[in-house]
Structure formats: C-alpha cells, structure tokens
Write a protein that holds these residues in place. Structure first.
Motif, PDB file in Angstrom:
ATOM      1  N   THR A  89     -30.848 -22.670   2.048  1.00 33.58           N
ATOM      2  CA  THR A  89     -29.860 -22.120   0.795  1.00 33.58           C
ATOM      3  C   THR A  89     -29.036 -21.122   0.909  1.00 33.58           C
ATOM      4  N   LEU A  90     -29.339 -20.177   1.686  1.00 31.67           N
ATOM      5  CA  LEU A  90     -28.599 -18.933   1.743  1.00 31.67           C
ATOM      6  C   LEU A  90     -27.359 -19.341   2.777  1.00 31.67           C
ATOM      7  N   THR A  91     -27.669 -20.113   3.708  1.00 38.17           N
ATOM      8  CA  THR A  91     -26.584 -20.535   4.603  1.00 38.17           C
ATOM      9  C   THR A  91     -25.610 -21.350   3.869  1.00 38.17           C
ATOM     10  N   THR A  92     -25.608 -22.292   2.904  1.00 36.81           N
ATOM     11  CA  THR A  92     -24.867 -22.969   1.924  1.00 36.81           C
ATOM     12  C   THR A  92     -24.312 -22.038   1.215  1.00 36.81           C
ATOM     13  N   VAL A  93     -25.051 -21.129   0.528  1.00 43.33           N
ATOM     14  CA  VAL A  93     -24.423 -19.830  -0.258  1.00 43.33           C
ATOM     15  C   VAL A  93     -23.200 -19.383   0.380  1.00 43.33           C
ATOM     16  N   CYS A  94     -23.563 -19.002   1.877  1.00 42.51           N
ATOM     17  CA  CYS A  94     -22.654 -18.103   2.636  1.00 42.51           C
ATOM     18  C   CYS A  94     -21.251 -18.890   2.537  1.00 42.51           C
ATOM     19  N   VAL A  95     -21.268 -19.877   2.618  1.00 48.13           N
ATOM     20  CA  VAL A  95     -20.120 -20.729   2.738  1.00 48.13           C
ATOM     21  C   VAL A  95     -19.201 -20.471   1.554  1.00 48.13           C
ATOM     22  N   PHE A  96     -19.716 -20.409   0.220  1.00 49.36           N
ATOM     23  CA  PHE A  96     -18.972 -20.194  -1.103  1.00 49.36           C
ATOM     24  C   PHE A  96     -18.789 -18.492  -1.149  1.00 49.36           C
ATOM     25  N   VAL A  97     -19.727 -17.745  -0.649  1.00 51.66           N
ATOM     26  CA  VAL A  97     -19.545 -16.255  -1.194  1.00 51.66           C
ATOM     27  C   VAL A  97     -17.936 -15.910  -0.696  1.00 51.66           C
ATOM     28  N   PRO A  98     -17.399 -16.001   0.396  1.00 51.44           N
ATOM     29  CA  PRO A  98     -15.965 -15.415   0.720  1.00 51.44           C
ATOM     30  C   PRO A  98     -15.072 -16.069  -0.552  1.00 51.44           C
ATOM     31  N   MET A  99     -15.181 -16.981  -1.036  1.00 48.21           N
ATOM     32  CA  MET A  99     -14.042 -17.440  -2.014  1.00 48.21           C
ATOM     33  C   MET A  99     -14.196 -16.459  -3.408  1.00 48.21           C
ATOM     34  N   VAL A 100     -15.343 -16.132  -3.624  1.00 43.59           N
ATOM     35  CA  VAL A 100     -15.646 -15.242  -4.656  1.00 43.59           C
ATOM     36  C   VAL A 100     -15.207 -13.736  -4.332  1.00 43.59           C
ATOM     37  N   MET A 101     -15.681 -13.321  -3.158  1.00 41.90           N
ATOM     38  CA  MET A 101     -15.360 -12.000  -2.674  1.00 41.90           C
ATOM     39  C   MET A 101     -13.954 -11.804  -2.516  1.00 41.90           C
ATOM     40  N   LEU A 102     -13.154 -12.927  -1.984  1.00 40.96           N
ATOM     41  CA  LEU A 102     -11.599 -12.912  -1.653  1.00 40.96           C
ATOM     42  C   LEU A 102     -10.889 -13.344  -2.784  1.00 40.96           C
ATOM     43  N   ARG A 103     -11.352 -13.259  -4.028  1.00 45.51           N
ATOM     44  CA  ARG A 103     -10.368 -13.890  -4.963  1.00 45.51           C
ATOM     45  C   ARG A 103      -9.004 -13.273  -5.124  1.00 45.51           C
ATOM     46  N   SER A 104      -8.740 -11.986  -5.126  1.00 45.15           N
ATOM     47  CA  SER A 104      -7.670 -11.583  -5.184  1.00 45.15           C
ATOM     48  C   SER A 104      -6.816 -11.897  -4.172  1.00 45.15           C
ATOM     49  N   ASN A 105      -7.182 -12.158  -3.075  1.00 43.94           N
ATOM     50  CA  ASN A 105      -6.373 -12.406  -1.788  1.00 43.94           C
ATOM     51  C   ASN A 105      -6.150 -13.763  -1.810  1.00 43.94           C
ATOM     52  N   LEU A 106      -6.774 -14.563  -2.336  1.00 46.05           N
ATOM     53  CA  LEU A 106      -6.198 -16.084  -2.655  1.00 46.05           C
ATOM     54  C   LEU A 106      -5.304 -16.269  -3.748  1.00 46.05           C
ATOM     55  N   GLU A 107      -5.014 -15.379  -4.383  1.00 47.17           N
ATOM     56  CA  GLU A 107      -3.997 -15.234  -5.633  1.00 47.17           C
ATOM     57  C   GLU A 107      -4.392 -16.470  -6.305  1.00 47.17           C
ATOM     58  N   MET A 108      -3.284 -17.399  -6.753  1.00 48.05           N
ATOM     59  CA  MET A 108      -3.495 -18.375  -7.652  1.00 48.05           C
ATOM     60  C   MET A 108      -4.709 -19.161  -7.514  1.00 48.05           C
ATOM     61  N   LEU A 109      -4.945 -19.550  -6.193  1.00 41.75           N
ATOM     62  CA  LEU A 109      -5.858 -20.538  -5.692  1.00 41.75           C
ATOM     63  C   LEU A 109      -7.288 -19.980  -5.925  1.00 41.75           C
ATOM     64  N   GLY A 110      -7.508 -18.564  -5.723  1.00 44.66           N
ATOM     65  CA  GLY A 110      -8.581 -17.930  -6.137  1.00 44.66           C
ATOM     66  C   GLY A 110      -9.064 -17.892  -7.632  1.00 44.66           C
ATOM     67  N   GLU A 111      -7.939 -17.641  -8.471  1.00 48.76           N
ATOM     68  CA  GLU A 111      -8.408 -17.729  -9.808  1.00 48.76           C
ATOM     69  C   GLU A 111      -8.683 -19.118 -10.150  1.00 48.76           C
ATOM     70  N   MET A 112      -8.555 -20.116  -9.521  1.00 46.51           N
ATOM     71  CA  MET A 112      -8.802 -21.493  -9.491  1.00 46.51           C
ATOM     72  C   MET A 112     -10.166 -22.010  -9.351  1.00 46.51           C
ATOM     73  N   ILE A 113     -10.584 -21.704  -7.773  1.00 45.12           N
ATOM     74  CA  ILE A 113     -11.497 -22.035  -7.200  1.00 45.12           C
ATOM     75  C   ILE A 113     -12.666 -21.002  -7.387  1.00 45.12           C
ATOM     76  N   THR A 114     -12.752 -19.670  -7.980  1.00 51.03           N
ATOM     77  CA  THR A 114     -13.661 -18.989  -7.967  1.00 51.03           C
ATOM     78  C   THR A 114     -14.895 -19.416  -8.877  1.00 51.03           C
ATOM     79  N   PRO A 115     -14.516 -19.794 -10.047  1.00 51.17           N
ATOM     80  CA  PRO A 115     -15.358 -20.316 -11.000  1.00 51.17           C
ATOM     81  C   PRO A 115     -16.387 -21.248 -10.478  1.00 51.17           C
TER      82      PRO A 115
END
Length: 496
Positions: free
Chosen positions: A449-475
């Motif tokens: 489970t944590l292996t799968t979670v680690c795939v999505f954690v960077p999307m949440v942590m790097l939300r501001s770096n992804l700009e508009m894409l980060g605002e959309m996919i973070t939720p």
C-alpha cells in the motif's frame, strides 16, 4: 501486545468504533461541498477603480500609475499588467503558485491606503479581487415573456422581483443580470433655451443636486417622547423634477423697483423623461432578445443542494410573476456533478457485487464474501470523513480519485481474508487463524500500500511546482492516498 491481538480479542470495541466512524461519516456527507471542479485560487489579483467621466489618458496618469506604484513592492509578484479605459482602471497582478493570496491582498490594501490622499476625489477607492473558480456561476436562469415584453421590461422584473429572492437562498453568494438595459431619468437640456437665460450646464447641475437630498434634522423631545426629524427633498416623480427651480431673475416695474421674481424651472430649459442606458452587450435566447440571471454559490456550499433550493424557489416565483412571464433554467452545471456522483454509486455497487461473486467462487464461503462486501463501503465512508476534515469537496477530480481507488481498496482486505481462510482450512481455531493470518500479511500489505501511496505523494508535495496542473490533480491524488490508507486500516483492524 500487537495490534492484531488487540483487535481480535476486543471485537466489540472495534465494531463500536467503526459504527461511530460510519455514523459520523454519514452525518458529514450531506455537508460536504459539491462542485464541478476543485476550488482553485488562481495566483491572480485584480485591483479595480473607477473615475466617472475620465479619459483613458487621465485614468492612466492619475489612477493606474498610482496603483502600480503602490503594489510594486508587494512580495511574490511575477508580473504586473494594467488596462486604462474611459472611467475604468484595472491592474492585474500575477503571483507565483503557492502564494498566500489572503496575505498578499492585505499587503496590497495596506500599501494602497498610503496613497489614498493622492487619488482624485471623485475616483472610487480601489477594490481588490482574488480570482477563484467559485466565481463561476452554477446556474443561469432566463426570464421569458409570452406577451411581447421587451428585454428592458424583463430586466426590470428580474431586478425588482427575482434577484433579491435568489440572493436570500442559503448557499448563494451573488447574482448578476445579463441582457436589457437599466432605466434612468434623462434630462435633455435645450442649448438655445440655456443660452437665452444666460445659464450653463454646470449651473443647472449645481442647482439640482441640493434639491434631491434626504438629510437628518436632529430630534425633537416632547415630554417622554423623542421625535426624529428629517428633511425629505428627494424627487418622487418626473413632475417634481420638472418643477425644480434652477434660478430666478428679479422682476421690475416701470419705475425700476423690484416687485417680484421670475423663476426659471427645469421644464423651461429641458425635457425630463425616462430612458434606458446604451447597450454594451445583448443577450439572445433561442434567437430572441432576452434576460437571464447568473447565480454563484458560496465557496463551502454544496452545489447540488443550492441548485435544488433554487429550483424549489423558481416553482414558487413562477406562481407570483406577472401574467405571461416565467423563469426557466437554461444552464445548470450541477447536472454533470449529479451524473458523476451517480456513476460513483453505480461503480461502488458493481464493484461490491463483482468482488463478492469472485470471492465466493474461490473461497466458497458466504461469510467471508460478506466481510469483503462490507469493507468496501466502510473504506469509502472513512475516505469521505477524512476528506471533510481536510477541506476537500466532491468534484470531478476527487470523484475520479474515488473511482480509481475503488479497485485498490479491496486488495489488502482480500489478501488478509484469504490468508485467514487458509489457516482455517488447515484446522486452526477462529482466533488463532485471525491473529496468525493477519500477522503474516501485515508487513506485506503495508509495504504494498505504501509503495502505491508513494507514487501519488509527490503530486501533493509538489503542488505549487506543477502550477495549474497541480491545482487540478492534487485533490485526485490526495483522495487516492486517503482511500488506500483507509483500506489498509480496515484490512488490519476490521477484517480480522
């Protein structure tokens, strides 16, 4: 004592805890905000000011440049752009993603206050707007007339009768009317008459302004009673405006003595009438000129519930509107939300049914099959509960996350249950099989489970770096992480 031993030896406590959590989730679920897209604070702030009658050049030199000077030292600004048009100044500030716009807006307001005395007296105080997706209307409602009413008449009905009622609906933040023109009283001055009396337009305006006021005149005390006094000089009809005195000239007799005065009234030099402002845009509904009102919701309101309340109000308003007029919803963004939510419910039911069928085929045990069937909705409800406290809303992205996570939420539970079932087939007793089967798999399912979670954690942590894409996919990523962790907890604590 390990967690597995605790949950197996105290089943009543665990069941009560889960019942309380499920009940709490069912309570907060109706209060979860529902919207089409995730709430996104776009890194844009607009500073807006008006100055009646000023040319674009005047707006640029006397308003826009002052605003630009005031906001230039605010931290985090990437670009500043401005537009100056007749009577309007608009300065757009773009910030870096991740900037706290509340603090930035407060800093802008504080800086502009330092320049307050430098703005023209007739210019409005600069207004600050933060761009947010909740500014998008959730519903457009058209007013139709079947008796030949024009767009201006329909606009008056919407403005006087419909708009206030809609803004009182719980969850509605603002409304705006589109189509038709606002009525006003037009004073058309005849230049020849004005010249004949030796007057100017400024003199006429200066004479009219003090005659259209309502001024408090203090109070009058009589015994135990106190009366509030006011001077009511506001115009209430066109006739009163026409009779307003502009100036007067002395009247002389044959000997040159003043015997009276000749009063010049507004009707002597001008024509007073109702008129409509010039149209800056036109609205056509099914090819005919029309009027509609856009409704925006509050940021934390449930879009579906707000739309339901508005639809109920429309039914009542249609009974009270003048004959030949009716309200009709022409755009409703909540219909897509309801369709998506229904898809989630269907996916949940299909998922539960298919999982139970597959498990029954392999385990040949109704009891084990029902346990997995119960774990799926419990995992989903726990996910919804955590989403509520984290400030998430139900939208296209979070619902997509729930659908994607639905297939993964049962993996851990199936692995644990199958291992317990294997121990039971070997002849182990109920408690021993539950404890040994769970202990044997707990490290494996946690790592998986944590292996799968680690795939999505960077999307949440790097939300501001992804700009508009980060605002959309973070939720969406956050929802998947929550659902996976909820399923892991359920598999370790509830399944045994």
């Amino acid at each position: 004592m390990s967690i597995t031993n605790t949950v197996v030896r105290r089943p009543t406590t665990i069941i009560v805890i889960y019942l309380l959590l499920v009940a709490l989730a069912l309570v907060v679920y109706p209060n979860l905000a529902v919207e089409l897209f995730p709430e996104m604070d776009l890194p844009m702030v607009i500073v807006y000011s008006t100055y009646q009658g000023a040319s674009p050049e005047t707006m640029e030199s006397r308003v826009t440049k002052l605003i630009e000077s005031g906001v230039s030292n605010v931290g985090g600004i990437k670009t500043i752009s401005s537009t100056s048009s007749e009577g309007v100044s608009m300065v757009m500030l773009e910030f870096a993603y991740g900037t706290d716009l509340d603090k930035a807006s407060q800093s802008i307001n504080d800086n502009l206050n330092l320049f307050g005395d430098m703005f023209p007296e007739d210019a409005t105080k600069p207004s600050i707007f933060k761009l947010n997706t909740n500014m998008m209307p959730v519903m457009n409602i058209a007013l139709r007339g079947s008796d030949g009413q024009d767009a201006n008449e329909l606009r008056e009905v919407v403005k006087d009768f419909v708009q206030n009622r809609l803004e009182r609906v719980a969850g509605v933040s603002s409304t705006s009317i589109n189509g038709g023109q606002d009525a006003f009283i037009q004073v058309a001055i005849d230049q020849n008459r004005l010249d004949a009396y030796g007057l100017t337009v400024s003199q006429v305006a200066y004479a009219l302004n003090p005659q259209n006021l309502q001024v408090g005149a203090g109070s009058l005390i009589e015994g135990d009673l106190s009366y509030l006094l006011r001077t009511d000089a506001q115009f209430s009809s066109l006739n009163q405006i026409e009779e307003a005195m502009v100036t007067s000239f002395p009247k002389y007799d044959a000997k040159g003595n003043v015997i009276g005065s000749n009063v010049v009234r507004l009707s002597d030099i001008a024509t007073v009438s109702y008129a409509y402002r010039d149209a800056t845009s036109k609205v056509y509904i099914n090819g005919e000129p029309g009027v509609y009102i856009s409704v925006s919701k509050e940021s934390d309101a449930n879009s579906v519930q707000v739309a339901k309340r508005i639809n109920d109000l429309i039914v009542d308003l249609n009974k009270e509107l003048p004959k030949g007029m009716s309200l009709e919803v022409i755009v409703d963004t909540t219909s897509m939300i309801e369709s998506t939510i229904n898809t989630v419910y269907q996916s949940l039911l299909y998922g539960v049914a298919l999982v139970m069928v597959v498990l029954f085929i392999f385990l040949r045990s109704i009891k084990s099959t029902l346990i997995i069937g119960i774990s799926i909705p419990i995992s989903m409800l726990l996910t919804v509960l955590v989403m509520f406290f984290m400030g998430y809303s139900l939208n296209l992205m979070t619902l997509t996350g729930l659908i994607l996570g639905l297939g993964m939420t049962v993996d851990s539970s199936i692995v644990v249950l199958e291992n317990i079932f294997r121990y039971r087939e070997r002849g182990a007793k109920l408690h021993a099989a539950a404890i040994l089967g769970t202990k044997e798999m707990i490290v494996s399912i946690t790592a998986s489970t944590l292996t799968t979670v680690c795939v999505f954690v960077p999307m949440v942590m790097l939300r501001s770096n992804l700009e508009m894409l980060g605002e959309m996919i973070t939720p969406m990523a956050g929802t998947i992480i929550i659902s996976l962790l909820a399923s892991l907890i359920v598999s370790v604590t509830l399944i045994p």
